[in-house]
Every structure is written in C-alpha cells, then in structure tokens.
Design a protein around this motif. Structure first.
Motif, PDB file in Angstrom:
ATOM      1  N   VAL A  63     -13.166  45.973  -5.415  1.00  0.00           N
ATOM      2  CA  VAL A  63     -12.111  46.478  -6.597  1.00  0.00           C
ATOM      3  C   VAL A  63     -12.024  44.806  -6.408  1.00  0.00           C
ATOM      4  CG1 VAL A  63     -11.027  46.778  -8.539  1.00  0.00           C
ATOM      5  CG2 VAL A  63     -11.521  48.778  -7.779  1.00  0.00           C
ATOM      6  N   LEU A  64     -13.025  43.753  -6.961  1.00  0.00           N
ATOM      7  CA  LEU A  64     -12.155  42.221  -6.720  1.00  0.00           C
ATOM      8  C   LEU A  64     -11.469  42.217  -7.565  1.00  0.00           C
ATOM      9  CD1 LEU A  64     -15.936  41.063  -5.863  1.00  0.00           C
ATOM     10  CD2 LEU A  64     -14.404  41.319  -3.556  1.00  0.00           C
ATOM     11  N   PHE A  65     -11.577  42.664  -8.531  1.00  0.00           N
ATOM     12  CA  PHE A  65     -10.607  42.111 -10.005  1.00  0.00           C
ATOM     13  C   PHE A  65     -10.662  42.818 -10.923  1.00  0.00           C
ATOM     14  CE2 PHE A  65     -10.734  39.759 -14.154  1.00  0.00           C
ATOM     15  CZ  PHE A  65      -9.763  39.164 -13.913  1.00  0.00           C
ATOM     16  N   SER A  66      -9.452  43.097 -11.667  1.00  0.00           N
ATOM     17  CA  SER A  66      -9.123  43.969 -12.715  1.00  0.00           C
ATOM     18  C   SER A  66      -8.223  44.018 -13.393  1.00  0.00           C
ATOM     19  CB  SER A  66      -9.333  45.566 -11.968  1.00  0.00           C
ATOM     20  OG  SER A  66      -8.690  45.908 -13.014  1.00  0.00           O
ATOM     21  N   LYS A  67      -8.081  43.256 -14.955  1.00  0.00           N
ATOM     22  CA  LYS A  67      -7.121  42.841 -15.657  1.00  0.00           C
ATOM     23  C   LYS A  67      -7.401  43.756 -17.371  1.00  0.00           C
ATOM     24  CE  LYS A  67      -5.828  38.739 -17.683  1.00  0.00           C
ATOM     25  NZ  LYS A  67      -5.487  36.487 -17.523  1.00  0.00           N
ATOM     26  N   VAL A  68      -6.304  43.710 -17.472  1.00  0.00           N
ATOM     27  CA  VAL A  68      -6.035  44.905 -18.779  1.00  0.00           C
ATOM     28  C   VAL A  68      -4.963  44.445 -19.982  1.00  0.00           C
ATOM     29  CG1 VAL A  68      -6.432  47.230 -17.361  1.00  0.00           C
ATOM     30  CG2 VAL A  68      -4.881  46.370 -18.232  1.00  0.00           C
ATOM     31  N   LEU A  69      -5.559  44.813 -20.527  1.00  0.00           N
ATOM     32  CA  LEU A  69      -4.834  43.679 -22.000  1.00  0.00           C
ATOM     33  C   LEU A  69      -3.413  44.592 -21.907  1.00  0.00           C
ATOM     34  CD1 LEU A  69      -6.772  44.842 -24.250  1.00  0.00           C
ATOM     35  CD2 LEU A  69      -5.934  42.249 -23.848  1.00  0.00           C
ATOM     36  N   PRO A  70      -2.651  43.895 -22.073  1.00  0.00           N
ATOM     37  CA  PRO A  70      -0.488  44.320 -21.773  1.00  0.00           C
ATOM     38  C   PRO A  70      -0.455  44.220 -22.619  1.00  0.00           C
ATOM     39  CG  PRO A  70      -1.140  41.751 -21.726  1.00  0.00           C
ATOM     40  CD  PRO A  70      -2.002  42.559 -21.100  1.00  0.00           C
ATOM     41  N   PRO A  71       1.012  45.566 -22.992  1.00  0.00           N
ATOM     42  CA  PRO A  71       1.502  46.305 -23.867  1.00  0.00           C
ATOM     43  C   PRO A  71       1.520  45.273 -24.591  1.00  0.00           C
ATOM     44  CG  PRO A  71       1.935  47.071 -21.804  1.00  0.00           C
ATOM     45  CD  PRO A  71       1.412  45.971 -21.313  1.00  0.00           C
ATOM     46  N   VAL A  72       1.727  44.197 -24.484  1.00  0.00           N
ATOM     47  CA  VAL A  72       2.737  43.499 -25.547  1.00  0.00           C
ATOM     48  C   VAL A  72       1.006  43.683 -26.523  1.00  0.00           C
ATOM     49  CG1 VAL A  72       2.809  42.313 -24.045  1.00  0.00           C
ATOM     50  CG2 VAL A  72       4.093  42.125 -26.737  1.00  0.00           C
ATOM     51  N   THR A  73       0.032  42.840 -26.151  1.00  0.00           N
ATOM     52  CA  THR A  73      -0.844  42.749 -26.671  1.00  0.00           C
ATOM     53  C   THR A  73      -1.595  44.342 -27.646  1.00  0.00           C
ATOM     54  OG1 THR A  73      -1.450  40.446 -24.853  1.00  0.00           O
ATOM     55  CG2 THR A  73      -3.314  40.776 -26.301  1.00  0.00           C
ATOM     56  N   LEU A  74      -1.249  44.843 -26.887  1.00  0.00           N
ATOM     57  CA  LEU A  74      -1.900  45.966 -27.318  1.00  0.00           C
ATOM     58  C   LEU A  74      -1.432  46.088 -28.767  1.00  0.00           C
ATOM     59  CD1 LEU A  74      -2.477  48.314 -24.405  1.00  0.00           C
ATOM     60  CD2 LEU A  74      -4.589  47.198 -26.322  1.00  0.00           C
ATOM     61  N   ARG A  75       0.323  46.626 -28.382  1.00  0.00           N
ATOM     62  CA  ARG A  75       1.120  46.211 -30.004  1.00  0.00           C
ATOM     63  C   ARG A  75       0.461  45.351 -30.863  1.00  0.00           C
ATOM     64  NH1 ARG A  75       4.922  47.441 -26.138  1.00  0.00           N
ATOM     65  NH2 ARG A  75       6.160  45.408 -26.552  1.00  0.00           N
ATOM     66  N   LYS A  76       0.008  43.986 -30.595  1.00  0.00           N
ATOM     67  CA  LYS A  76       0.204  43.070 -31.037  1.00  0.00           C
ATOM     68  C   LYS A  76      -1.373  43.494 -32.214  1.00  0.00           C
ATOM     69  CE  LYS A  76       0.104  37.738 -31.435  1.00  0.00           C
ATOM     70  NZ  LYS A  76       0.386  36.524 -30.648  1.00  0.00           N
ATOM     71  N   ILE A  77      -2.697  44.083 -31.352  1.00  0.00           N
ATOM     72  CA  ILE A  77      -3.734  44.366 -31.704  1.00  0.00           C
ATOM     73  C   ILE A  77      -3.735  45.256 -33.257  1.00  0.00           C
ATOM     74  CG2 ILE A  77      -6.334  45.292 -30.616  1.00  0.00           C
ATOM     75  CD1 ILE A  77      -5.905  44.303 -28.622  1.00  0.00           C
ATOM     76  N   GLN A  78      -2.967  46.651 -32.258  1.00  0.00           N
ATOM     77  CA  GLN A  78      -2.506  47.311 -33.481  1.00  0.00           C
ATOM     78  C   GLN A  78      -2.480  47.070 -34.125  1.00  0.00           C
ATOM     79  OE1 GLN A  78      -0.468  50.687 -32.550  1.00  0.00           O
ATOM     80  NE2 GLN A  78      -1.574  51.402 -33.004  1.00  0.00           N
ATOM     81  N   GLN A  79      -1.374  46.080 -34.658  1.00  0.00           N
ATOM     82  CA  GLN A  79      -0.631  45.159 -36.367  1.00  0.00           C
ATOM     83  C   GLN A  79      -1.711  45.223 -36.909  1.00  0.00           C
ATOM     84  OE1 GLN A  79       2.612  42.552 -35.163  1.00  0.00           O
ATOM     85  NE2 GLN A  79       2.779  41.497 -37.329  1.00  0.00           N
ATOM     86  N   PHE A  80      -2.549  43.483 -35.847  1.00  0.00           N
ATOM     87  CA  PHE A  80      -2.915  43.302 -36.509  1.00  0.00           C
ATOM     88  C   PHE A  80      -4.259  44.037 -37.492  1.00  0.00           C
ATOM     89  CE2 PHE A  80      -7.747  40.589 -36.459  1.00  0.00           C
ATOM     90  CZ  PHE A  80      -7.218  39.753 -37.869  1.00  0.00           C
ATOM     91  N   LEU A  81      -5.251  44.526 -36.545  1.00  0.00           N
ATOM     92  CA  LEU A  81      -5.905  45.311 -36.923  1.00  0.00           C
ATOM     93  C   LEU A  81      -5.503  46.590 -38.776  1.00  0.00           C
ATOM     94  CD1 LEU A  81      -7.472  46.363 -33.854  1.00  0.00           C
ATOM     95  CD2 LEU A  81      -9.316  45.397 -35.660  1.00  0.00           C
ATOM     96  N   ASN A  82      -4.280  46.775 -38.102  1.00  0.00           N
ATOM     97  CA  ASN A  82      -3.191  47.983 -39.241  1.00  0.00           C
ATOM     98  C   ASN A  82      -3.675  46.855 -40.806  1.00  0.00           C
ATOM     99  OD1 ASN A  82      -3.565  50.047 -38.047  1.00  0.00           O
ATOM    100  ND2 ASN A  82      -1.228  49.667 -37.251  1.00  0.00           N
ATOM    101  N   ASN A  83      -3.252  45.530 -40.014  1.00  0.00           N
ATOM    102  CA  ASN A  83      -3.084  44.855 -41.749  1.00  0.00           C
ATOM    103  C   ASN A  83      -4.144  44.251 -41.724  1.00  0.00           C
ATOM    104  OD1 ASN A  83       0.281  45.284 -42.526  1.00  0.00           O
ATOM    105  ND2 ASN A  83      -0.299  44.268 -39.957  1.00  0.00           N
ATOM    106  N   TYR A  84      -5.071  44.238 -41.025  1.00  0.00           N
ATOM    107  CA  TYR A  84      -6.643  43.154 -41.706  1.00  0.00           C
ATOM    108  C   TYR A  84      -6.859  43.978 -42.863  1.00  0.00           C
ATOM    109  CZ  TYR A  84     -10.815  40.558 -40.990  1.00  0.00           C
ATOM    110  OH  TYR A  84     -11.182  39.294 -41.120  1.00  0.00           O
ATOM    111  N   SER A  85      -7.533  43.368 -43.500  1.00  0.00           N
ATOM    112  CA  SER A  85      -8.824  43.024 -45.383  1.00  0.00           C
ATOM    113  C   SER A  85      -9.872  44.458 -45.197  1.00  0.00           C
ATOM    114  CB  SER A  85      -9.322  41.769 -45.049  1.00  0.00           C
ATOM    115  OG  SER A  85      -9.773  41.765 -44.758  1.00  0.00           O
ATOM    116  N   MET A  86      -9.846  44.285 -44.405  1.00  0.00           N
ATOM    117  CA  MET A  86     -11.313  44.934 -44.748  1.00  0.00           C
ATOM    118  C   MET A  86     -11.243  45.874 -42.423  1.00  0.00           C
ATOM    119  SD  MET A  86     -14.453  45.021 -45.462  1.00  0.00           S
ATOM    120  CE  MET A  86     -15.804  46.232 -45.264  1.00  0.00           C
ATOM    121  N   ARG A  87     -10.634  46.881 -42.916  1.00  0.00           N
ATOM    122  CA  ARG A  87     -11.008  47.669 -42.204  1.00  0.00           C
ATOM    123  C   ARG A  87     -12.591  48.196 -40.938  1.00  0.00           C
ATOM    124  NH1 ARG A  87      -6.746  51.603 -41.077  1.00  0.00           N
ATOM    125  NH2 ARG A  87      -7.981  53.695 -39.829  1.00  0.00           N
ATOM    126  N   PRO A  88     -12.422  48.603 -39.430  1.00  0.00           N
ATOM    127  CA  PRO A  88     -13.483  48.504 -39.086  1.00  0.00           C
ATOM    128  C   PRO A  88     -14.079  49.449 -39.053  1.00  0.00           C
ATOM    129  CG  PRO A  88     -11.898  48.314 -37.236  1.00  0.00           C
ATOM    130  CD  PRO A  88     -11.110  48.379 -38.394  1.00  0.00           C
TER     131      PRO A  88
END
Length: 269
Positions: free
Chosen positions: A80-105
């Motif tokens: 494994v040469l490289f592995s980068k994940v979304l940090p917890p603070v960013t995941l919370r920010k993504i969830q917040q954005f999607l929960n409040n976005y006008s059009m749910r996926p």
C-alpha cells in the motif's frame, strides 16, 4: 514513445454497460504486457472490494490499483503506497451539508470503506440497493460519529437533478477541505482534499522508477481528466463528453475499446 505503464478507468471505459469485459482478450493482453514489462493499472473511483468481485479470476495477475479516485494506491505485490481517508471533522461537515441541502440524493448516498457501505438511517434503503452486491458489508448509521472505520469517499446521485449545481454549491461550502468529482456514472464523489487519479498514478510510477511521460491512460469522465492530462499518451472513449487534446480509443466500452487499443499500441510501439 516507449510505453512503461498503462492505466484504465473502469465504468464507461474498460467495462461494458453491464459491468463485464472480454476475459480471454484481457488475459492475452496481460500476457503481452508482462513479456514487455509494462505495468497495468486499474485507476478507478470504486473501492477495492468491487474490483475484487469484478476481477476475481485475475487477482493473481500483477495488477496495480489506484482506487477511490486516488485515495488508495496499491502495487501489484500488495504494497500500500498511499491511503488517505476523510477525517472525522470533515465527515461531520459533509453530513451537515447533505442534511441541509435543498435536493436530497434520491438515487443513493453511501459512505464507503474498502469493504463496507454505510447508509444513513433516514435514507431510503431501496435507492442504494444497486450498491449492495459490491460490498462485503452494509451498515446503517444515524450520525457519522458512530462510524469507526476509515471512510475513503462519500458517493451520491440524483434522479432528475443537475449534478453541476451540486458541484458548485458543495465547492463553495467546502472550499479546499475536500476534492469533489463526478464519477463518470452520473454520481458525485467527495474524497479527501488534493486526492485524484493523477496523484495516485504519479506515486505508483515513482515506486517503479517510471515516468508518466511514458504512460498510457484511458478514461471517459471528469474524474479521469487529471490522469489523462498527466500521461504521455491519453485516450478518451469515443462517446466521452470530456474536453481535452486526447486520442480516441479504437472502439467504445461495449466493444473492448481499451483492450483493442492496447493491442495495437504494444504491437506497434
């Protein structure tokens, strides 16, 4: 040009519309690539478990992987040469954005590890059903803080919605906190910042002491653009709606365009 490395996207490029490929032809091509010591790389937005399912009869072959749109890079020997994940603070920010976005996926929303699909509890399970066969595990969550595994990407899609609008809105909200890209299959991926297929391919090439000016790449979507612009010989698929000075593969994804083009290249280069 002496070809040292070949990379290909999967959906809409290497795979047919029904997610298959000519296995006999692929085996013949791999045999020739191995003889010429040309590295073959799958560079895709999808996770490793899906690749393992699709290529179950080829996992003993020397295949390199740039997965999750560049968030994970694995050499053919398993390193494994490289592995980068979304940090917890960013995941919370993504969830917040999607929960409040006008059009749910409404066609799907998945938080992905390499083996597990995490689905929000308040989301329609049926809309994600098509993803299930490509993960070992499917789990539900209410809050991203319940997830204790590394999340490489968040994928979402809509039935009747302009993904470009979401891209612009998300870019304005997140800035440089993440990298937002389309998948080539009508969905949007949110991956860690500064992650893309080109960066993953560079790491892979450097590990083999190869130069991307001697690399070939195939793609069909926006998440392939960085990769196509980084290599010496870029190919887009005949029906790809992407802008750039790219060569065109000999045929489309439903007629083994990638493999046929590779065959031509390795017998003439």
């Amino acid at each position: 040009m002496t070809i040292q490395l070949i990379a290909t996207d999967l959906d809409g490029t290497f795979l047919t519309d029904d997610k298959k490929f000519d296995q006999a032809l692929f085996r013949n091509v791999l045999r020739e690539l191995n003889k010429k010591q040309i590295q073959f790389t799958i560079a895709t937005g999808v996770h490793q478990e899906r690749i393992n399912i699709l290529f179950k009869d080829f996992l003993n072959e020397p295949l390199n992987f740039v997965t999750n749109n560049g968030a994970r890079v694995v050499k053919s020997d398993g390193t494994v040469l490289f592995s980068k994940v979304l940090p917890p603070v960013t995941l919370r920010k993504i969830q917040q954005f999607l929960n409040n976005y006008s059009m749910r996926p409404d066609r799907g929303l998945v938080f992905s590890t390499d083996e597990t699909a995490y689905l929000p509890l308040d989301f329609d399970m049926a809309s994600n059903k098509r993803y299930f066969k490509y993960f070992k595990y499917v789990k539900s969550f209410d809050d991203v803080r319940e997830i204790n595994e590394p999340i490489y990407k968040v994928t979402m899609s809509w039935t009747n919605f302009d993904e470009k609008r979401f891209y612009d809105d998300a870019l304005a909200f997140f800035g440089d906190d993440v990298h937002i890209t389309e998948t080539g299959t009508g969905a949007i991926d949110i991956v860690p910042a500064y992650v893309n297929k080109a960066e993953g391919l560079k790491m892979l090439a450097e590990s083999y002491a190869l130069d991307l000016s001697h690399a070939v790449a195939f793609g069909d979507g926006g998440n392939d653009l960085e990769m196509l612009n980084a290599v010496g010989l870029p190919y887009k698929m005949p029906d790809a709606d992407i802008i750039g000075q790219f060569n065109v593969a000999l045929s489309d994804n439903n007629h083994s365009g990638v493999l046929k083009t590779i065959q031509q290249l390795i017998t003439t280069k």
